[in-house]
Every structure is written in structure tokens, then in C-alpha cells.
Design an enzyme around this catalytic site. Structure first.
Site, PDB file in Angstrom:
ATOM      1  N   ARG A 103       0.876  -1.179   0.000  1.00 50.43           N
ATOM      2  CA  ARG A 103       0.000   0.000   0.000  1.00 50.43           C
ATOM      3  C   ARG A 103       0.908   1.223   0.000  1.00 50.43           C
ATOM      4  O   ARG A 103       2.119   1.077   0.041  1.00 50.43           O
ATOM      5  CB  ARG A 103      -0.931  -0.025   1.222  1.00 50.43           C
ATOM      6  N   CYS A 150       2.177   7.558  -6.534  1.00 50.66           N
ATOM      7  CA  CYS A 150       2.643   8.948  -6.583  1.00 50.66           C
ATOM      8  C   CYS A 150       1.426   9.869  -6.468  1.00 50.66           C
ATOM      9  O   CYS A 150       0.519   9.790  -7.291  1.00 50.66           O
ATOM     10  CB  CYS A 150       3.352   9.182  -7.906  1.00 50.66           C
ATOM     11  N   ASN A 156      -4.918   7.396   4.353  1.00 50.24           N
ATOM     12  CA  ASN A 156      -4.464   6.737   5.572  1.00 50.24           C
ATOM     13  C   ASN A 156      -2.973   6.969   5.753  1.00 50.24           C
ATOM     14  O   ASN A 156      -2.180   6.595   4.898  1.00 50.24           O
ATOM     15  CB  ASN A 156      -4.732   5.227   5.474  1.00 50.24           C
ATOM     16  N   GLU A 157      -2.626   7.640   6.851  1.00 49.79           N
ATOM     17  CA  GLU A 157      -1.223   7.850   7.221  1.00 49.79           C
ATOM     18  C   GLU A 157      -0.345   8.281   6.040  1.00 49.79           C
ATOM     19  O   GLU A 157       0.555   7.549   5.602  1.00 49.79           O
ATOM     20  CB  GLU A 157      -0.643   6.592   7.884  1.00 49.79           C
ATOM     21  N   CYS A 178       8.419  11.173  -3.658  1.00 49.40           N
ATOM     22  CA  CYS A 178       8.471  10.316  -4.835  1.00 49.40           C
ATOM     23  C   CYS A 178       9.448  10.947  -5.819  1.00 49.40           C
ATOM     24  O   CYS A 178       9.633  12.163  -5.827  1.00 49.40           O
ATOM     25  CB  CYS A 178       7.071  10.216  -5.434  1.00 49.40           C
ATOM     26  N   CYS A 228       9.520  10.323  -9.343  1.00 45.62           N
ATOM     27  CA  CYS A 228       9.126   9.968 -10.706  1.00 45.62           C
ATOM     28  C   CYS A 228       9.199  11.198 -11.612  1.00 45.62           C
ATOM     29  O   CYS A 228       9.463  12.303 -11.158  1.00 45.62           O
ATOM     30  CB  CYS A 228       7.721   9.363 -10.709  1.00 45.62           C
ATOM     31  N   CYS A 242       6.848  14.029 -10.720  1.00 46.23           N
ATOM     32  CA  CYS A 242       7.333  14.815  -9.583  1.00 46.23           C
ATOM     33  C   CYS A 242       8.454  15.756 -10.013  1.00 46.23           C
ATOM     34  O   CYS A 242       8.543  16.896  -9.554  1.00 46.23           O
ATOM     35  CB  CYS A 242       7.802  13.894  -8.462  1.00 46.23           C
ATOM     36  N   GLU A 298      -6.735   5.212  15.677  1.00 50.97           N
ATOM     37  CA  GLU A 298      -6.321   3.816  15.844  1.00 50.97           C
ATOM     38  C   GLU A 298      -5.593   3.727  17.170  1.00 50.97           C
ATOM     39  O   GLU A 298      -4.500   4.272  17.320  1.00 50.97           O
ATOM     40  CB  GLU A 298      -5.378   3.387  14.705  1.00 50.97           C
ATOM     41  N   GLN A 318      -2.293 -10.236   9.416  1.00 47.00           N
ATOM     42  CA  GLN A 318      -3.078 -11.254  10.116  1.00 47.00           C
ATOM     43  C   GLN A 318      -2.613 -11.439  11.565  1.00 47.00           C
ATOM     44  O   GLN A 318      -3.319 -12.031  12.365  1.00 47.00           O
ATOM     45  CB  GLN A 318      -3.055 -12.573   9.346  1.00 47.00           C
ATOM     46  N   TYR A 319      -1.414 -10.930  11.914  1.00 47.82           N
ATOM     47  CA  TYR A 319      -0.956 -11.015  13.306  1.00 47.82           C
ATOM     48  C   TYR A 319      -1.035  -9.685  14.041  1.00 47.82           C
ATOM     49  O   TYR A 319      -0.459  -9.522  15.108  1.00 47.82           O
ATOM     50  CB  TYR A 319       0.459 -11.573  13.368  1.00 47.82           C
TER      51      TYR A 319
HETATM   52  C1  GAL Z   1      -1.438   1.711  11.010  1.00 48.47           C
HETATM   53  C2  GAL Z   1      -2.321   1.733   9.777  1.00 48.47           C
HETATM   54  C3  GAL Z   1      -3.358   0.641   9.807  1.00 48.47           C
HETATM   55  C4  GAL Z   1      -2.745  -0.656  10.202  1.00 48.47           C
HETATM   56  C5  GAL Z   1      -2.077  -0.491  11.540  1.00 48.47           C
HETATM   57  C6  GAL Z   1      -1.461  -1.760  12.067  1.00 48.47           C
HETATM   58  O1  GAL Z   1      -0.236   2.331  10.746  1.00 48.47           O
HETATM   59  O2  GAL Z   1      -2.951   2.971   9.643  1.00 48.47           O
HETATM   60  O3  GAL Z   1      -3.952   0.521   8.543  1.00 48.47           O
HETATM   61  O4  GAL Z   1      -1.818  -1.008   9.235  1.00 48.47           O
HETATM   62  O5  GAL Z   1      -1.058   0.478  11.439  1.00 48.47           O
HETATM   63  O6  GAL Z   1      -0.363  -2.152  11.323  1.00 48.47           O
HETATM   64 ZN    ZN Z   2       5.974  11.005  -8.334  1.00 51.85          ZN
END
Ligand code: GAL
Ligand code: ZN
Length: 660
Positions: A103, A107, A141-142, A151, A153, A156, A298, A347-348
Site C-alpha cells: 500500500r 505517486c 491513511n497515514e 516520490c 518519478c 514529480c 487507531e 493477520q498477526y
Molecule cells: C497503522 C495503519 C493501519 C494498520 C495499523 C497496524 O499504521 O494505519 O492501517 O496497518 O497500522 O499495522
Molecule cells: Zn511522483
């Protein structure tokens, strides 16, 4: 008060959704964040949208009174998009294009990516603008996570040249600012200007700083593209983004915060770095980016892990971390995540529920707090932290130190934290602010290592001192101008006369060397006071000496000075010291400025205050594993237990009081 979880209905069979909603409501949750990684589900193929599944998930939640924050899904593009437009993939500093399969791999300057992002955000906003359960949006997200802030490229490269043309107006001005006579870098056409690719030698510091500024602006502009759509289509919804902490310093967070209604952030204390002062510093930074309360979008609710698994949060940790966030200005807590997923790269990464979805210890702890907040949350929301001490954080300085650390052990955030920790230990609240903030509301302003010093910043600090304020400066102040060139005059450059001192020499120390510090006033401390990393030999020009070096060839020479200027005072600390030395310095600053600690507590017990007008809520948090006793100055009432408290009182391990 909103109290919720990050929920991924798309990870579970639909038959489970009503159970989830019911268990959430049972735990006192009234909010979920949804869909921030669900682009392919929402737009399975170009311009064909499917909101039916999300509508159904929201219906189950709505039936339980649970509100929704929608995430725009632009942190992870669909495979079809990347296949159609491979040029949207980001290029790293070493020139290599990243691949699909993670993820934050795109760019944000790419025109194609921007138009795809615009399309999905517009479609979501149009569909959900009048939905009674949806209250707001988290954009993307973040930003900047996974080394994605910059970036390299072609898009940019072109955009950077345009950004430079707008900033400098002419190539002559740019050449002068960067000092391109060095190594024959003079540019005769905008097309000649390179990107600062990672190479054996560092790029020109002026170019490198401008590239960081440009890249930060590009992230802000990508966010604004989405903010504008949401403001237009969903005027009654709030707009936020989830920021990061723990030393993340790739984006100008003041700029990123400006377009949002409030800042949110992702708090992963993780037992490896759960030092309460570090966590307090994180919350304080986050509150500082907009100078206002924030959300935790979060909050850790289980053992983090990807390939290996971190230790479990201990009993009481999740609740304590959540109250600590509230104590520092959080107006909502949202846990990551409702249930631990059985597939995918995370998953962990554990949530409130384990893989099997059954309620256990962590669920019951979340539930305990949920019920508490149902009782007392309304008395907390919106109340403010009122600090009298400010710590200036400057992003140009942060970027410039990333380009040239000066000493390998130096980190700007870590350095600011040294001061923060000393005030935190005394239970004195601190605000993080930009130098452009209104300084008049503070009794004491700390401006450590203000390395890139503009004439504007210097003038503001000077005016504050003239009118009676106290400012502390320290190492490397004013060493750079805004073009990242070294200042010509003696240091601390533009504030040398304000500080009544000049830096005669600086000495960058190897890791194992310390230098004793000798305070001019008698020392009660039994601990050794030591300088390390960086020693400036000071030559007072009217300032009084507070501390001298007790070793090296500069033994006996000034290390810390104090100057009176106008109605105020400027302290200059020419070195980096160990914690006891900062505590001692902070004690002197507190007594000379009349700033009072909130409460005297044993180590490991943190105290903060939130104010609703004249009404004060005192948060007392025991971060230790032992009961802690302290004497309370007056009669208090603990909102959590409903009990009166006075005299000597004992706070059990990992417990919290909210005192009025
Ligand atoms: C954060 C992110 C979430 C998830 C979480 C646990 O940085 O925003 O999507 O990845 O960490 O890894
Ligand atoms: Zn770029």
C-alpha cells in the site's frame, strides 16, 4: 464522547455482521471507521461503483446506534488501476519504481492517480452525503507511511521545477539561494534541475530542503483535492486524517492539519516503547499540529505484529493508554481493530477480538471503559489543555536536520523530548507550537535547536522577550538561513544580541564522550550533570553565566548563559545534557517564571489537566505496576469511582483518577 473501533466488514461473512454490531454496542462502542482500504470493493472496475454491501453493513451498525466515519480508500489503489496506469507507481530515492502488492505505493502528484482519486471520493461523497449514520471522513491513511512522503518519478520532477519557478521567480534567484557555483551546478534552464536522488554524495542542501518542502506540499495538495470535494458535497460532515508520531518527521504536519477540522492519529504504544513520557510527548505533538483537541483513530487494542508478534498489552494497559490520550486532549478513542483478520499482511496485528471473534480479556477491558465513558464522557469532551509553557517545533528545521544531522547521535524530535520529559516529570503541561503562534499566552517559550532561523521568527521571539517573556534557545540556533545556507555572522546568528552571547567554537563529540557540567549556583543534586554529543564554547556579550564546562580543553568556559533583554530574559544552552541536568535547569526556569506543577507525584504517576472554562478536570494516571501514594492538596471528587478523595490517597497500579 465517541468511542469506537476500526471495522472491516469486508473481511468477514455477512452473517457475522449483526453479531459484530451487537457486541460493539454491548461494549459501549458508538462509532466505527469503515472502508479506508476498500477501493476495489467500492469500484470493482473503472467507473462501476458498488455501495450496496457497505450500505448493508452500516444498516446493522445503525440499528445499534453506531455512527460511521468513512475512510477515503486512496492509500491502496485497485490492481486494475495500476495495471491500466503503471506510471502511478511511486519511484524511490534510488530511482527504482515500487511494485504493486503493498500500500502507499502510488505517486500523489501523478495526474492520472489524482483523477482516479477524485472520482472515487466524489462517488462516495455523493452516495453518503445525506446518510444519517455518517458523521465524517478520514482522508486516505497515514500520509508518508512506509517511506512514501517523497516520490522521484518524472511527474514529480516536472512538478518540482514548476514549484521552484513559483518560489524563486528566476533561475538567477535560485542559483544564488542554493549557491550553485559550488561544483559547477549553475542552472541555465529549469529542465536542468535534478531531483535529490540517493547517491554516494549528498545533494546540495538547498535543493534537498526545497525538495522536502515540495514533497510535503504535494501531500497537502493531494489531501486538499479530497477535502474540497467533501466540503462541497458533505458540508455537515467533519474531515480529518490519521497522523503518525514516534518521531515521524517527513511531512509538515502544521500544513497538513490546516485544511482539516481536527487532527487524528494512530497510537501504538507497543510495550517496547511504551515509556509514558514518550506517549505523552506523542499526544502533545499531535495536539500541537493544529493547536487543538484531537482524536485517536487507531488505538492499540492487542499485540501488534506482522511477521513476528509483539508482547500483549498487559491487563489495564489498553484502558490506561486510552485515558492517557484523553488526558492530553483526545476527544474520541477508536481502537484498531475490531477483530483480528485471518488473512492479509496484518493477520498477526491483533485487535479487540482475536481471530475467533470471541470476547476475552481485551474485549472486557474495552467494555469497562466504554461503560465509564457513557457516564463521564460528556463532562470531558471539548475541555482544553491550558499550558503555560510552549515548545517550538519547526518543520524547516526538522527537514534540515534530516539532511545534515550535524552529529550522528542528533535527532530533532529526540532533542525536544529532552526538555519535554523534564517538564513532564514535574507535571507541568507543555504545548508544541510553531514559532508563528501567538506567544503571549505563554510564560515560558522553549526554542531548542532552532536551526533554520528566518528573520521573521527571530523578530517574533525578540518581541516576546522585549515585552517580558522568557525564551530558551540552545545548540545550533540560527546556524542556517531559509535556503539551508550557513549563516555568516557569529552564532546564534539573528538572536546573538538577544541572547547576549556568541558561540566561539563548537565541538561535535563522539558517542562515548561526556563532559561534566558545573552549575554556578550550589547543586543539591547527587546525580552527575553531564554534557554529551555537542558542546558550544560560549563567549558572553553581556549575558550572565549559569553553567560552565568541567572538562575538555574548554574546562571553565561558559556552557549556559542568561541575558536580560527589554523586560524579559533569554537563556542560551550551548550543549546537550543528561536528564538530571535538564531537570535542574527546568526547576530553575519554573521558579523564575512562576509556573506551578499541577501536583507533586511519585515517579510513574502522570498528571494532566483539562479545563472547561474555570472548571478543571485533573487526570492522575498510575503507569506503574505498584500502588502509588500521594498527598492531595484539598478536597477532590473522582468522577470514575464517584468517591471523594483528600489527604494522602493511594492510586492502584494502572489505575486512573479523574478529579474535580
Ligand atoms: C497503522 C495503519 C493501519 C494498520 C495499523 C497496524 O499504521 O494505519 O492501517 O496497518 O497500522 O499495522
Ligand atoms: Zn511522483
Amino acid at each position: 464522547m465517541y468511542y469506537g473501533a476500526d471495522y472491516y466488514p469486508e473481511h468477514w461473512p455477512e452473517e457475522r455482521w449483526p453479531t459484530d454490531a451487537e457486541m460493539m454496542a454491548e461494549a459501549g462502542l458508538n462509532l466505527v471507521r469503515l472502508a479506508e482500504f476498500a477501493w476495489t470493493r467500492l469500484e470493482p472496475e473503472p467507473e462501476r461503483f458498488d455501495f450496496a454491501w457497505l450500505d448493508r453493513a452500516i444498516e446493522h451498525l445503525a440499528a445499534r446506534g453506531i455512527r460511521v466515519v468513512l475512510g477515503t480508500p486512496t492509500a491502496a489503489p485497485p490492481a486494475w488501476l495500476v495495471r491500466q496506469h503503471p506510471e502511478v507507481l511511486r519511484v524511490r530515492a534510488d530511482g527504482r519504481r515500487v511494485h504493486f502488492g503493498h500500500r502507499r505505493n502510488v505517486c500523489l502528484v501523478s495526474p492520472v492517480y489524482r483523477s482516479c482519486a477524485e472520482r472515487i471520493v466524489r462517488a462516495m461523497a455523493t452516495h453518503y452525503r445525506d446518510h444519517p449514520s455518517v458523521i465524517g471522513w478520514q482522508i486516505d491513511n497515514e500520509f508518508g507511511c512506509h517511506d512514501s512522503a517523497r516520490c522521484y518519478c518524472e511527474a514529480c520532477q516536472g512538478a518540482f521545477r514548476e514549484w521552484l519557478a513559483a518560489r524563486y521567480g528566476s533561475l538567477e534567484a535560485l542559483n544564488r539561494a542554493w549557491g550553485t557555483d559550488f561544483w559547477s551546478h549553475t542552472y541555465r534552464a529549469w529542465e536542468e534541475i535534478p531531483l535529490p536522488f540517493a547517491d554516494a554524495l549528498p545533494a546540495n542542501p538547498g535543493l534537498a530542503l526545497d525538495y522536502r518542502r515540495f514533497a510535503s506540499d504535494a501531500n497537502v495538495a493531494f489531501q486538499r483535492l479530497q477535502v474540497d470535494i467533501l466540503r462541497e458535497l458533505c458540508p455537515s460532515h467533519f474531515v480529518t486524517h490519521n497522523f503518525m508520531a514516534n518521531g515521524f518527521q517527513e511531512l509538515n504536519y502544521y500544513d497538513l492539519a490546516r485544511d482539516l477540522d481536527f487532527v487524528s492519529w494512530d497510537n501504538y504504544p507497543d510495550l517496547r516503547r511504551s515509556d509514558p513520557a514518550q506517549l505523552a510527548f506523542n499526544h502533545t505533538c499531535i495536539r500541537g499540529w493544529k493547536g487543538a483537541n484531537f482524536w485517536v483513530m487507531e488505538e492499540e487494542s492487542g499485540a501488534p505484529g506482522t511477521t513476528v508478534i509483539s508482547p500483549n498489552p498487559r491487563p489495564g494497559d489498553i484502558r490506561l493508554w486510552s485515558y492517557q490520550a484523553i488526558a492530553h486532549g483526545a476527544d474520541a478513542i477508536v481502537y484498531f481493530r475490531w477483530r483480528t483478520c485471518t488473512f492479509g499482511a496484518e493477520q498477526y496485528w491483533h485487535g479487540i477480538l482475536d481471530h475467533d471473534g470471541r470476547p476475552r480479556r481485551r474485549y472486557y477491558e474495552v467494555q469497562r471503559m466504554g461503560r465509564e465513558l457513557q457516564r463521564i464522557g460528556a463532562q470531558i469532551v471539548g475541555s482544553e489543555v491550558n499550558a503555560q509553557v510552549a515548545l517550538i517545533f519547526d518543520w524547516d528545521t526538522a527537514f534540515a536536520f534530516q539532511i545534515q544531522a550535524n552529529n550522528p547521535a542528533f535527532d530533532y524530535f529526540e532533542h525536544l523530548k529532552r526538555y519535554f520529559v523534564a517538564f513532564h516529570r514535574r507535571n507541568v503541561p507543555v504545548d508544541i507550537i510553531p514559532w508563528s503562534a501567538d506567544l503571549r499566552r505563554y510564560r515560558l517559550v522553549l526554542a531548542p535547536a532552532l536551526y533554520v532561523l528566518s528573520p521573521d521568527a527571530a523578530a517574533r521571539l525578540r518581541a516576546y522577550v522585549e515585552k517580558g517573556g522568557t525564551v530558551l534557545f540552545d545548540v545550533r540556533t540560527g546556524a542556517k538561513d531559509v535556503y539551508n545556507r550557513v549563516a555568516e555572522g557569529p552564532l546564534p546568528g539573528l538572536v546573538a544580541d538577544l541572547c547576549g552571547v556568541t558561540v566561539d567554537e563548537y565541538d561535535s563529540l563522539p558517542p562515548d564522550v561526556t563532559v561534566p557540567l558545573v552549575f554556578d549556583t550550589p547543586i543539591v543534586s547527587t546525580q552527575k550533570l553531564l554534557a554529551h554529543t555537542w558542546c558550544e564554547v560560549l563567549a558572553p556579550q553581556g549575558a550572565k553565566v549559569l553553567v560552565r564546562y568541567g572538562g575538555q580543553y574548554y574546562a571553565g568556559q561558559p556552557a549556559v548563559t542568561l541575558n536580560t533583554y527589554g523586560k524579559g530574559r533569554a537563556v542560551y544552552v550551548g550543549t546537550i545534557a543528561n536528564p538530571p541536568a535538564y531537570e535542574r535547569l527546568v526547576d530553575e526556569l519554573l521558579s523564575s517564571t512562576g509556573v506551578q506543577p499541577l501536583l507533586d507525584t511519585p515517579p510513574g504517576v502522570e498528571v494532566t489537566a483539562r479545563w472547561q472554562g474555570q472548571k478543571r478536570l485533573l487526570f492522575v494516571l498510575n503507569h506503574t505496576n505498584a500502588p502509588q501514594s500521594m498527598s492531595l492538596p484539598g478536597e477532590f471528587h473522582d468522577l470514575l469511582s464517584g468517591q471523594p478523595l483528600s489527604g494522602t490517597a493511594v492510586l492502584p497500579p494502572k489505575e486512573v483518577w479523574v478529579l474535580v
